[in-house]
Design an enzyme around this catalytic site. Structure first.
Site, PDB file in Angstrom:
ATOM      1  N   ASN A 207       0.842  -1.187   0.000  1.00 55.96           N
ATOM      2  CA  ASN A 207       0.000   0.000   0.000  1.00 55.96           C
ATOM      3  C   ASN A 207       0.875   1.233   0.000  1.00 55.96           C
ATOM      4  OD1 ASN A 207      -2.145  -1.704   0.270  1.00 55.96           O
ATOM      5  ND2 ASN A 207      -2.729  -1.017   2.306  1.00 55.96           N
ATOM      6  N   ASP A 276      -4.832  -5.556   2.630  1.00 59.05           N
ATOM      7  CA  ASP A 276      -6.034  -6.349   2.940  1.00 59.05           C
ATOM      8  C   ASP A 276      -6.018  -7.719   2.275  1.00 59.05           C
ATOM      9  OD1 ASP A 276      -7.571  -4.588   4.563  1.00 59.05           O
ATOM     10  OD2 ASP A 276      -7.947  -3.343   2.795  1.00 59.05           O
ATOM     11  N   LYS A 286      10.909 -17.712  -8.645  1.00 57.88           N
ATOM     12  CA  LYS A 286      10.544 -16.491  -9.370  1.00 57.88           C
ATOM     13  C   LYS A 286       9.586 -16.851 -10.517  1.00 57.88           C
ATOM     14  CE  LYS A 286      12.489 -12.790 -12.108  1.00 57.88           C
ATOM     15  NZ  LYS A 286      13.568 -12.424 -13.005  1.00 57.88           N
ATOM     16  N   PHE A 320      -7.379   4.786  11.580  1.00 58.67           N
ATOM     17  CA  PHE A 320      -7.316   5.766  10.499  1.00 58.67           C
ATOM     18  C   PHE A 320      -8.250   5.296   9.401  1.00 58.67           C
ATOM     19  CE2 PHE A 320      -3.965   9.061  10.727  1.00 58.67           C
ATOM     20  CZ  PHE A 320      -3.599   8.841  12.050  1.00 58.67           C
ATOM     21  N   LYS A 338     -15.529  -1.413  13.627  1.00 62.30           N
ATOM     22  CA  LYS A 338     -14.306  -1.929  14.248  1.00 62.30           C
ATOM     23  C   LYS A 338     -14.249  -1.629  15.757  1.00 62.30           C
ATOM     24  CE  LYS A 338     -11.742  -1.715   9.862  1.00 62.30           C
ATOM     25  NZ  LYS A 338     -10.437  -1.835   9.217  1.00 62.30           N
TER      26      LYS A 338
HETATM   27  N1  CTP Z   1      -6.504  -1.888   9.059  1.00 59.01           N
HETATM   28  C1  CTP Z   1      -6.064  -3.051   9.656  1.00 59.01           C
HETATM   29  N2  CTP Z   1      -6.002  -4.200   8.946  1.00 59.01           N
HETATM   30  C2  CTP Z   1      -6.356  -4.226   7.629  1.00 59.01           C
HETATM   31  C3  CTP Z   1      -6.786  -3.036   7.008  1.00 59.01           C
HETATM   32  C4  CTP Z   1      -6.859  -1.880   7.751  1.00 59.01           C
HETATM   33  O1  CTP Z   1      -5.743  -3.021  10.854  1.00 59.01           O
HETATM   34  N3  CTP Z   1      -6.283  -5.350   6.957  1.00 59.01           N
HETATM   35  C5  CTP Z   1      -6.617  -0.661   9.859  1.00 59.01           C
HETATM   36  C6  CTP Z   1      -5.758   0.493   9.382  1.00 59.01           C
HETATM   37  O2  CTP Z   1      -4.526   0.506  10.089  1.00 59.01           O
HETATM   38  C7  CTP Z   1      -6.614   1.707   9.697  1.00 59.01           C
HETATM   39  C8  CTP Z   1      -8.027   1.194   9.588  1.00 59.01           C
HETATM   40  O3  CTP Z   1      -7.941  -0.227   9.712  1.00 59.01           O
HETATM   41  O4  CTP Z   1      -6.433   2.155  11.010  1.00 59.01           O
HETATM   42  C9  CTP Z   1      -8.744   1.533   8.305  1.00 59.01           C
HETATM   43  O5  CTP Z   1      -7.964   1.219   7.202  1.00 59.01           O
HETATM   44  P1  CTP Z   1      -8.461   1.494   5.711  1.00 59.01           P
HETATM   45  O6  CTP Z   1      -7.448   0.974   4.759  1.00 59.01           O
HETATM   46  O7  CTP Z   1      -8.909   2.926   5.595  1.00 59.01           O
HETATM   47  O8  CTP Z   1      -9.784   0.675   5.642  1.00 59.01           O
HETATM   48  P2  CTP Z   1     -10.141  -0.827   5.434  1.00 59.01           P
HETATM   49  O9  CTP Z   1     -10.595  -1.357   6.755  1.00 59.01           O
HETATM   50  O10 CTP Z   1      -9.067  -1.585   4.753  1.00 59.01           O
HETATM   51  O11 CTP Z   1     -11.435  -0.687   4.520  1.00 59.01           O
HETATM   52  P3  CTP Z   1     -11.551  -0.300   2.949  1.00 59.01           P
HETATM   53  O12 CTP Z   1     -10.333  -0.863   2.285  1.00 59.01           O
HETATM   54  O13 CTP Z   1     -12.802  -0.952   2.556  1.00 59.01           O
HETATM   55  O14 CTP Z   1     -11.631   1.190   2.906  1.00 59.01           O
END
Ligand code: CTP
Length: 394
Positions: A207, A276, A286, A320, A338
């Site tokens: 990311n 995610d 590879k 966040f 959450k």
């Molecule tokens: N987060 C996490 N684990 C994940 C994804 C996100 O702990 N697999 C946490 C991030 O550190 C952040 C919050 O969840 O504090 C929101 O992250 P964000 O990427 O905005 O949202 P997602 O939960 O991934 O949802 P979406 O991708 O649908 O926006």
């Protein structure tokens, strides 16, 4: 009111790095008064320090004895923190033995402020038992030291003796200048940076995140007295002092580290950009290119914050939300889903804030329905506001 830092510059090749220290401190809105020893002026002119600090520089070279007898008292009293960088064996030796025979040594002797030495010298000099004894004595009297780094020295040898980086020195000064210790003895856990999901030994997906926001939060918590653990994905930021930095790369590693310390944590702030998804199958070899398309199947990985929310007892949990549309609604639904106490909502479509930028513009939402809009400001200021909000100071 601005904080006052008195910077003592003693003579060595590292003097040029003290210019960077002044510049970084001025950017942080700190008033800097520089005192140079005569030998320091042989390396860099006082005018350079004067231009950067926007203050007159005090030098032994030009000072009338009568003038500096008064001036050393006013600067000694003005200092909130006194930094000596670079600190030579000579100035360390003088202070350790009560010698006050020039502007810098007399001012150090007369100040009641915290004095921090950042030594820089040849390795053999630094390791000389006399220098080490002097350092030990000063430490036992409450003087602080920022140990020199190892590396190639100006004299051509390699070893310990390089002035620590200006960023680390400034970071330490800012910590000392912060008198507000409202997080004293609290355990704060911060996650920062991206995680990566390996595809094969040479490729991964990740990311976008530089980690700047998370590191700023970790430093702010440390400056306010907290015991801070920073669980960080790969970033190019230098590990800050007095913070327990745990380096991770994958979602799984980050999850394990956070879970291990969650029970003891008082505040957990998850600013990391966690991946995610991960490839369904990791290829140990590879992947060779072929003529056609390449399809990689991805499966869902852990939602760390969601799991923390379901385990939460008394911890304050802050997430966040990186959103490209319907910022507030999407962030609020994440906060509820959450089980968070606060969420920092970040509009990632803004070009002058967010990823890789020094600034950010966010909305902080609380589970009780508070909405605080923070206009474009530095990530450090966002971090200060965030803790003021968490501690209900605003
Ligand atoms: N987060 C996490 N684990 C994940 C994804 C996100 O702990 N697999 C946490 C991030 O550190 C952040 C919050 O969840 O504090 C929101 O992250 P964000 O990427 O905005 O949202 P997602 O939960 O991934 O949802 P979406 O991708 O649908 O926006």
């Amino acid at each position: 009111m601005k904080k006052n830092l008195v910077l003592g510059v003693s003579g060595g090749i590292a003097v040029y790095k003290a210019l960077e220290i002044v510049s970084l401190l001025v950017k942080k809105d700190i008033n800097v008064n520089v005192i140079m020893t005569e030998s320091a002026t042989k390396f860099v002119t006082p005018l350079s320090f004067q231009s950067l600090s926007q203050n007159m520089v005090t030098c032994d070279m030009f000072a009338e004895p009568k003038a500096w007898e008064i001036q050393h008292i006013s600067l000694a009293e003005k200092a909130d923190v006194f930094l000596v960088a670079p600190a030579t064996a000579n100035i360390i030796g003088k202070v350790a033995n009560g010698i006050a025979d020039d502007m810098l040594s007399t001012t150090i002797m007369a100040t009641k402020a915290k004095v921090i030495f950042a030594p820089a010298m040849n390795t053999n000099m630094y390791e000389n038992p006399i220098v080490q004894e002097n350092i030990k004595k000063l430490k036992s009297l409450g003087y602080e030291f920022i140990d020199p780094a190892e590396g190639r020295l100006a004299c051509g040898t390699s070893g310990k003796g390089k002035l620590e980086s200006p960023e680390i020195i400034v970071d330490k000064v800012l910590m000392e200048l912060n008198e507000n210790k409202d997080l004293l003895n609290k355990n704060v856990v911060v996650t920062a940076g991206p995680t990566i999901a390996p595809i094969d030994p040479v490729r991964f997906i990740t990311n976008r995140s530089t980690g700047k926001m998370g590191y700023a939060i970790a430093k702010e918590a440390r400056n306010r007295g907290a015991n801070v653990t920073l669980i960080s994905g790969p970033t190019s930021i230098i590990a800050p002092k007095d913070i327990n930095v745990v380096e991770v790369s994958t979602n799984e590693e980050m999850k394990n580290e956070v879970m291990n310390i969650f029970d003891e944590a008082d505040i957990v702030i998850k600013s990391a950009a966690v991946a995610d998804y991960k490839p369904k199958n990791y290829s140990t070899q590879k992947i060779k290119k072929g003529d056609g398309e390449l399809c990689i199947e991805f499966i869902r990985d852990n939602d760390i914050l969601m799991e923390l929310g379901s385990k939460k007892k008394n911890q304050i949990l802050v997430g966040f939300a990186a959103e490209s549309q319907e910022l507030k609604d999407n962030a609020m639904s994440k906060l509820q889903r959450k089980n968070l106490d606060y969420i920092v909502a970040n509009d990632i479509t803004a070009s002058d804030t967010g990823f890789a930028s020094e600034d950010n513009k966010v909305i902080i939402l609380s589970k009780e329905g508070k909405e605080i809009y923070l206009d474009k400001m530095s990530k450090e200021k966002i971090a200060t506001n965030l803790f003021d909000i968490i501690l209900e100071k605003r």
